[in-house]
Design an enzyme around this catalytic site. Structure first.
Site, mmCIF file in Angstrom:
data_model
loop_
_atom_site.group_PDB
_atom_site.id
_atom_site.type_symbol
_atom_site.label_atom_id
_atom_site.label_comp_id
_atom_site.label_asym_id
_atom_site.label_seq_id
_atom_site.Cartn_x
_atom_site.Cartn_y
_atom_site.Cartn_z
ATOM 1 N N LYS A 132 50.347 -53.018 86.145
ATOM 2 C CA LYS A 132 51.567 -54.117 87.010
ATOM 3 C C LYS A 132 53.323 -52.899 87.304
ATOM 4 C CE LYS A 132 55.192 -57.556 86.442
ATOM 5 N NZ LYS A 132 55.975 -56.943 86.490
ATOM 6 N N GLU A 190 52.611 -52.567 96.326
ATOM 7 C CA GLU A 190 54.086 -51.774 95.745
ATOM 8 C C GLU A 190 54.702 -50.586 95.805
ATOM 9 O OE1 GLU A 190 55.999 -53.516 91.725
ATOM 10 O OE2 GLU A 190 54.773 -54.369 92.927
ATOM 11 N N CYS A 428 78.890 -34.402 52.125
ATOM 12 C CA CYS A 428 79.988 -33.216 51.485
ATOM 13 C C CYS A 428 81.923 -32.937 51.172
ATOM 14 C CB CYS A 428 78.972 -32.222 51.388
ATOM 15 S SG CYS A 428 79.376 -31.390 53.104
ATOM 16 N N CYS A 443 78.846 -30.080 60.747
ATOM 17 C CA CYS A 443 79.411 -30.474 59.159
ATOM 18 C C CYS A 443 79.823 -28.541 58.778
ATOM 19 C CB CYS A 443 78.336 -31.107 58.185
ATOM 20 S SG CYS A 443 79.335 -30.375 56.705
#
Length: 691
Positions: A132, A190, A428, A443
């Site tokens: 499909k 299609e 932290c 960080c």
């Protein structure tokens, strides 16, 4: 397309049915007419099934214009309407294995009732199985073997004439092969775009600073419905044939599989991923096999299609108002779904990357229940305008991490809150920084941050850093998870008894690791700097830092301006170094590593500052005999001024200093147009004057 009508509850079936019809019609208009779908397929299917069930339970609610009574949207303006000689119907859908078993039983029972042995047990039904495709359905009309017209499906009865655009699709033959062709043939199939072609198209769109397409299906639909066929001709469209409308002048093939084989003989493109199977077990086996290879296929599919193979059995089964009884689309779990975004948290990755993560109301998508999805980075959240409280589209394909594709702005509540990136690491507490020209915030906790701990330890132990042989990722995982090691400094506190108790860690392995840790205590400054895992600081930069400063403390205390004086250290590296050493957590871990009995290295004086005169970084070649200077003396003076003395002349040479009997080097310099100096000219350069 705004959906402002309030959603009524299920306890009000009249109002609920009207609301569902309105939602589906709006979605149809956006999908088929505007080519701007604003509702995920899975959500459309859910609403459609709910309306179907509601109309089944309350037949009086069925209206002639209900979406359940037709296939799709109306023909869009700008194209000539085309009435299909045979309707282009859509298919009923199945999702679970039980749906497929029930379909097979319905077919078998219906066929049994139309035979002389009504109700008796028959052989398993024979089915043709295909893919499909996720594209756009069209009908191709051939007369006497010549292509004359192409039309979109439209509402199933009337479509749009897209003949000139379809002529540009090279896989579609303008004339059928063979001597025996039908008088009239309507081929159903299609139009789609292969993944590689879609990627190339979007590359061209980016290069031309034009809007990119969201997915191959949208690209195919938009390309096919261009009013200017010249634009369509530039789009890489493909086509697969899979069905038939009208056939005149020749008998219809006895089976669907024979039809597809015949199409191939006519030169029509037919997909090879097809099979003939028997019964529900054969259908499900085909579905599973296709599912396993789905991601590797060169085009997008959203399921498979089952059709009763024999034509006479198809005719006996017939049609319902919207779809054939002899066929079913077995859809894969939806790759997109709607849900509510209840919060946005941030996640800290192994390298300190801060990623916004959407916390969602649970939704089943892509074969799994999803409660979290990535938002990638702060810029993406802003670009997509995603807010806390939004109804969002979530996508999950295969093993890909679920992501939030976008928000439905028309469903946004008044109190929807914008996302704000935190300034401190949630793990932290270290500062979060985002460098210029980078999309990712990070960080700065480095060695201290638990979220980065395993990666930091692995990097610290690798061969080019402290070279701790025997400390692999699995051992690090155990040490961290048992809370035996928090920072690299803790490695040097490990004892034999502790290591020997680790899972699958024999006494010999424990002793070997103890020996490796002891050996690693004696290293170099460059290796230690590299082992700290500072972002953007590789081996070469670590060596340059060690050479320039001579010891660690001046590096830790250096300003950005002082760091920029180091060879090959630019603004980004200098900023990263400065941020790393500005974090008190990192300085604490370093001091722990430098404690007595831990890591040591030889330190030396800082390197002399590099000369900044006119000769700094220049390449000079000496040739011949100078009147007063020996070659070695001239070389030392040049190198002290920052020049590099080379042995041969090339395009990279800046100056040639020539004395008596200069020879071939002088000739080469003159040939390349390189400045040639005598001894007086050399002295002028050394004094900072350009000759």
């Amino acid at each position: 397309m705004a959906r402002t009508q309030a959603e009524p509850p299920a306890s009000q079936p009249d109002a609920r049915a009207a609301w569902l019809r309105d939602q589906l019609e709006r979605a149809n208009y956006a999908y088929y007419v505007l080519d701007q779908p604003d509702l995920p397929d899975a959500e459309y299917d859910r609403l459609f099934r709910e309306l179907q069930q509601l109309e089944t339970d309350h037949p009086e609610l069925v209206t002639p214009d209900s979406p359940t009574q037709r296939v799709g949207g109306e023909a869009a303006g700008g194209f000539t309407p085309v009435v299909h000689d045979a309707p282009m119907l859509s298919l009923n859908n199945g999702f679970a294995d039980e749906d497929i078993v029930a379909f097979d039983k319905r077919v078998a029972d219906a066929l049994a009732k139309t035979t002389d042995l009504a109700g008796s047990v028959t052989d398993p039904v024979e089915y043709a199985c295909e893919l499909k495709f996720d594209g756009l359905a069209i009908s191709l009309r051939y007369e006497q073997g010549v292509f004359v017209q192409a039309a979109t499906r439209g509402d199933g009865t009337t479509g749009e004439d897209v003949t000139e655009n379809v002529r540009t699709i090279r896989s579609i033959p303008l004339k059928l092969k063979g001597k025996h062709v039908p008088a009239v043939l309507d081929v159903r199939g299609e139009v789609l775009m292969f993944k590689r072609d879609f990627a190339r198209l979007n590359e061209r769109q980016r290069a031309a600073e034009q809007r990119e397409f969201a997915n191959p299906r949208n690209a195919a639909a938009g390309s096919l419905r261009q009013l200017d066929s010249k634009i369509t001709a530039q789009r890489p469209l493909s086509f697969f044939a899979y069905g038939i409308g009208v056939l005149d002048g020749m008998p219809m093939p006895d089976t669907h599989s024979a039809l597809l084989d015949w199409y191939e003989s006519l030169g029509l493109p037919v997909n090879r991923e097809r099979a003939v199977v028997h019964g529900a077990e054969g259908l499900l086996d085909f579905f599973r096999k296709v599912g396993e290879k789905r991601e590797s296929l060169p085009y997008d599919i959203d399921g498979v299609v089952y059709k009763v193979n024999r034509r006479d059995e198809q005719e006996r089964l017939g049609f319902v108002s919207r779809a054939p009884r002899f066929a079913l689309a077995h859809k894969f779990p939806a790759q997109e779904a709607l849900t509510k975004l209840v919060a946005i948290d941030v996640q800290v990755g192994r390298t300190g990357a801060i990623t916004p993560v959407a916390r969602l109301e649970p939704v089943f998508v892509g074969g799994a229940t999803v409660t979290n999805a990535t938002l990638h980075n702060e810029d993406e959240v802003r670009r997509k305008d995603i807010r806390i409280g939004d109804t969002v589209i979530v996508r999950r394909a295969g093993d890909v991490i679920p992501e939030v594709v976008g928000a439905l702005l028309d469903r946004r509540p008044a109190d929807a809150a914008e996302f704000v990136m935190p300034t401190e690491c949630p793990v932290c507490g270290s500062k979060i920084e985002r460098l210029p020209d980078e999309a990712i915030a990070r960080c700065t906790g480095g060695l201290f941050c638990p979220a980065q701990r395993k990666q930091a330890l692995w990097h610290f132990a690798q061969r080019r850093a402290l070279d701790i042989d025997g400390l692999g990722e699995k051992i690090i995982d155990q040490l961290v998870e048992l809370n035996l090691v928090r920072t690299p400094a803790d490695l040097f506190n490990l004892g034999f008894a502790t290591l020997a108790e680790l899972d699958r860690f024999a006494e010999k392995s424990a002793q070997n690791l103890i020996d490796s840790l002891e050996k690693a205590k004696h290293t170099t400054l460059a290796r230690f700097i590299y082992g700290l895992g500072i972002r953007h600081v590789g081996e070469s930069t670590a060596k340059d830092l060690a050479k320039h400063f001579g010891s660690l403390t001046p590096i830790m205390d250096a300003s950005i301006e002082e760091l920029l004086e180091v060879n090959d250290v630019g603004p980004i590296v200098a900023e990263s170094l400065h941020q790393f050493f500005a974090e008190e957590h990192n300085r604490t871990v370093i001091e722990q590593l430098r404690a007595p009995g831990k890591v040591t290295w030889p330190e030396g004086p800082p390197a002399p500052k590099a000369p900044q005169g006119v000769l700094a970084g220049k390449t000079v070649v000496l040739t011949g005999t100078l009147p007063n200077l020996t070659r070695d003396a001239a070389k030392e003076m040049l190198e002290a001024a920052g020049a590099k003395v080379a042995g041969s002349v090339s395009k990279k040479t800046d100056y040639v200093v020539a004395g008596a009997e200069a020879g071939s080097k002088l000739a080469k310099a003159e040939e390349l147009g390189i400045p040639v100096l005598d001894e007086d000219g050399l002295h002028q350069l050394l004094e900072g004057n350009t000759p």
